[in-house]
Design a protein around this motif. Structure first.
Motif, PDB file in Angstrom:
ATOM      1  N   LEU A 197      26.612  18.995  48.271  1.00 25.44           N
ATOM      2  CA  LEU A 197      26.919  18.785  49.691  1.00 25.44           C
ATOM      3  C   LEU A 197      27.440  20.053  50.355  1.00 25.44           C
ATOM      4  O   LEU A 197      27.065  20.383  51.474  1.00 25.44           O
ATOM      5  CB  LEU A 197      27.951  17.654  49.838  1.00 25.44           C
ATOM      6  N   SER A 198      28.323  20.755  49.661  1.00 22.07           N
ATOM      7  CA  SER A 198      28.962  21.927  50.268  1.00 22.07           C
ATOM      8  C   SER A 198      28.234  23.223  49.970  1.00 22.07           C
ATOM      9  O   SER A 198      28.578  24.268  50.534  1.00 22.07           O
ATOM     10  CB  SER A 198      30.410  22.034  49.781  1.00 22.07           C
TER      11      SER A 198
ATOM     12  N   PHE B 234      32.586  12.258  58.643  1.00 18.79           N
ATOM     13  CA  PHE B 234      32.200  13.549  58.085  1.00 18.79           C
ATOM     14  C   PHE B 234      31.314  13.329  56.865  1.00 18.79           C
ATOM     15  O   PHE B 234      31.602  12.496  56.010  1.00 18.79           O
ATOM     16  CB  PHE B 234      33.434  14.357  57.681  1.00 18.79           C
ATOM     17  N   LEU B 235      30.248  14.108  56.777  1.00 18.67           N
ATOM     18  CA  LEU B 235      29.349  14.044  55.624  1.00 18.67           C
ATOM     19  C   LEU B 235      29.623  15.153  54.621  1.00 18.67           C
ATOM     20  O   LEU B 235      29.336  15.000  53.433  1.00 18.67           O
ATOM     21  CB  LEU B 235      27.890  14.136  56.091  1.00 18.67           C
ATOM     22  N   TYR B 236      30.177  16.279  55.092  1.00 16.42           N
ATOM     23  CA  TYR B 236      30.307  17.464  54.261  1.00 16.42           C
ATOM     24  C   TYR B 236      31.738  17.987  54.152  1.00 16.42           C
ATOM     25  O   TYR B 236      32.112  18.506  53.098  1.00 16.42           O
ATOM     26  CB  TYR B 236      29.426  18.594  54.810  1.00 16.42           C
TER      27      TYR B 236
ATOM     28  N   PRO C  58      18.530  24.834  55.751  1.00 21.30           N
ATOM     29  CA  PRO C  58      18.978  25.184  57.110  1.00 21.30           C
ATOM     30  C   PRO C  58      19.529  24.000  57.912  1.00 21.30           C
ATOM     31  O   PRO C  58      20.514  24.132  58.631  1.00 21.30           O
ATOM     32  CB  PRO C  58      17.712  25.754  57.763  1.00 21.30           C
ATOM     33  N   GLU C  59      18.894  22.841  57.776  1.00 20.61           N
ATOM     34  CA  GLU C  59      19.363  21.678  58.519  1.00 20.61           C
ATOM     35  C   GLU C  59      20.750  21.242  58.054  1.00 20.61           C
ATOM     36  O   GLU C  59      21.618  20.912  58.874  1.00 20.61           O
ATOM     37  CB  GLU C  59      18.368  20.522  58.353  1.00 20.61           C
ATOM     38  N   LYS C  60      20.975  21.265  56.746  1.00 17.11           N
ATOM     39  CA  LYS C  60      22.281  20.868  56.225  1.00 17.11           C
ATOM     40  C   LYS C  60      23.346  21.907  56.542  1.00 17.11           C
ATOM     41  O   LYS C  60      24.499  21.566  56.827  1.00 17.11           O
ATOM     42  CB  LYS C  60      22.182  20.612  54.722  1.00 17.11           C
ATOM     43  N   VAL C  61      22.962  23.177  56.499  1.00 14.43           N
ATOM     44  CA  VAL C  61      23.907  24.230  56.876  1.00 14.43           C
ATOM     45  C   VAL C  61      24.344  24.042  58.324  1.00 14.43           C
ATOM     46  O   VAL C  61      25.528  24.175  58.660  1.00 14.43           O
ATOM     47  CB  VAL C  61      23.274  25.623  56.675  1.00 14.43           C
ATOM     48  N   GLN C  62      23.395  23.709  59.192  1.00  7.07           N
ATOM     49  CA  GLN C  62      23.716  23.493  60.601  1.00  7.07           C
ATOM     50  C   GLN C  62      24.677  22.316  60.777  1.00  7.07           C
ATOM     51  O   GLN C  62      25.638  22.396  61.556  1.00  7.07           O
ATOM     52  CB  GLN C  62      22.430  23.255  61.396  1.00  7.07           C
TER      53      GLN C  62
ATOM     54  N   ASN D 242      32.486  21.841  60.765  1.00  5.93           N
ATOM     55  CA  ASN D 242      33.541  22.846  60.731  1.00  5.93           C
ATOM     56  C   ASN D 242      34.026  23.187  62.139  1.00  5.93           C
ATOM     57  O   ASN D 242      35.221  23.437  62.347  1.00  5.93           O
ATOM     58  CB  ASN D 242      33.046  24.114  60.026  1.00  5.93           C
ATOM     59  N   GLU D 243      33.128  23.179  63.106  1.00  3.12           N
ATOM     60  CA  GLU D 243      33.525  23.435  64.492  1.00  3.12           C
ATOM     61  C   GLU D 243      34.476  22.356  64.988  1.00  3.12           C
ATOM     62  O   GLU D 243      35.444  22.642  65.703  1.00  3.12           O
ATOM     63  CB  GLU D 243      32.290  23.504  65.389  1.00  3.12           C
TER      64      GLU D 243
END
Length: 258
Positions: free
Chosen positions: A230-231, A194-196, A236-240, A246-247
């Motif tokens: 990070l959070s 996990f990165l985020y 947009p790319e990081k949000v994705q 989260n999924e």
């Protein structure tokens, strides 16, 4: 999941204090803007002299070291490690946890500021409640960098809910929890894939296996809504990427929340 300490480029160690009450772990990366304020703030904790501060530099391109060295000369309980590459936030935390000498761990982010009594209040509760694995509290949120807990223009107070496994999708521990190091013996380390959202995954994994958390009704500190965090970064790319992580967590732990 990797659980190896990354290769150290160099290691600066002060005189080791015996049996610190709390190990404070901090990732150092691109922190030039925050490092001075962070160190001034964290060393004002009411029991800082009973703690150890583990600073892990994830091959930062910044110039944080001169300020860190200055504080190390003033505080023998600050320890500094520089890695030869950036392994990601959760690998840095895992490395720090494996180096930690205390039974209690708390993360301290460079851009956040703590209530001066935060660490003392949290460790007192854990020491007095052996059945509790992690404690957390409320926190203020600001959009201005390098403010302090006592002098800030916070927008609102994030009031955490009391612990309930069914509410863990909200990441109840928030940004300033304290937990028992033994949690990692029982439930594993932070998942470095996990990165985020590695903290959200770790806390839900623990709760799914029986860990007990407790809210302390106090304000733990000041959280900076960092546009580059990070959070909180809205690229947009990081949000994705955050949404995809989260999924994964939803699929793993939705049964815990029912």
């Amino acid at each position: 999941m990797k659980q190896k300490i990354s290769i150290f480029l160099f290691l600066i160690i002060n005189t080791i204090i015996s049996n610190p009450r709390v190990s404070i772990i901090t990732s150092v990366y691109n922190g030039d803007e925050f490092i001075a304020g962070f160190l001034e703030d964290i060393t004002k904790q009411t029991i800082f002299d009973e703690c150890e501060l583990l600073l892990i530099n994830a091959n930062s391109p910044g110039n944080e070291e001169p300020i860190i060295t200055k504080y190390m000369q003033e505080h023998s309980n600050i320890f500094y490690v520089r890695l030869n590459k950036d392994p990601g936030l959760y690998a840095v935390w895992n490395s720090a946890i494996m180096l930690a000498q205390s039974d209690f761990i708390t993360n301290a982010n460079l851009d956040d500021r703590r209530n001066p009594e935060c660490i003392e209040m949290q460790v007192n509760v854990l020491e007095q409640n052996s059945e509790i694995d992690l404690v957390y509290g409320n926190y203020l949120i600001t959009y201005e960098p390098n403010q302090t807990f006592k002098q800030n223009s916070y927008r609102f107070c994030a009031v955490a809910e009391d612990f309930d496994s069914k509410k863990m999708f909200k990441c109840l521990p928030g940004p300033m929890p304290m937990w028992r190091k033994v949690m990692h013996e029982k439930y594993g380390f932070f998942d470095e894939l996990f990165l985020y959202a590695g903290d959200l995954e770790m806390w839900n994994r623990g709760v799914s296996l029986g860990a007990k958390f407790m809210k302390i009704d106090f304000v733990a500190g000041l959280f900076y809504q960092n546009p580059n965090g990070l959070s909180t970064n809205q690229d947009p790319e990081k949000v994705q990427k955050r949404n995809k992580e989260n999924e994964v967590i939803v699929k793993r732990y939705a049964q815990v929340w029912r």
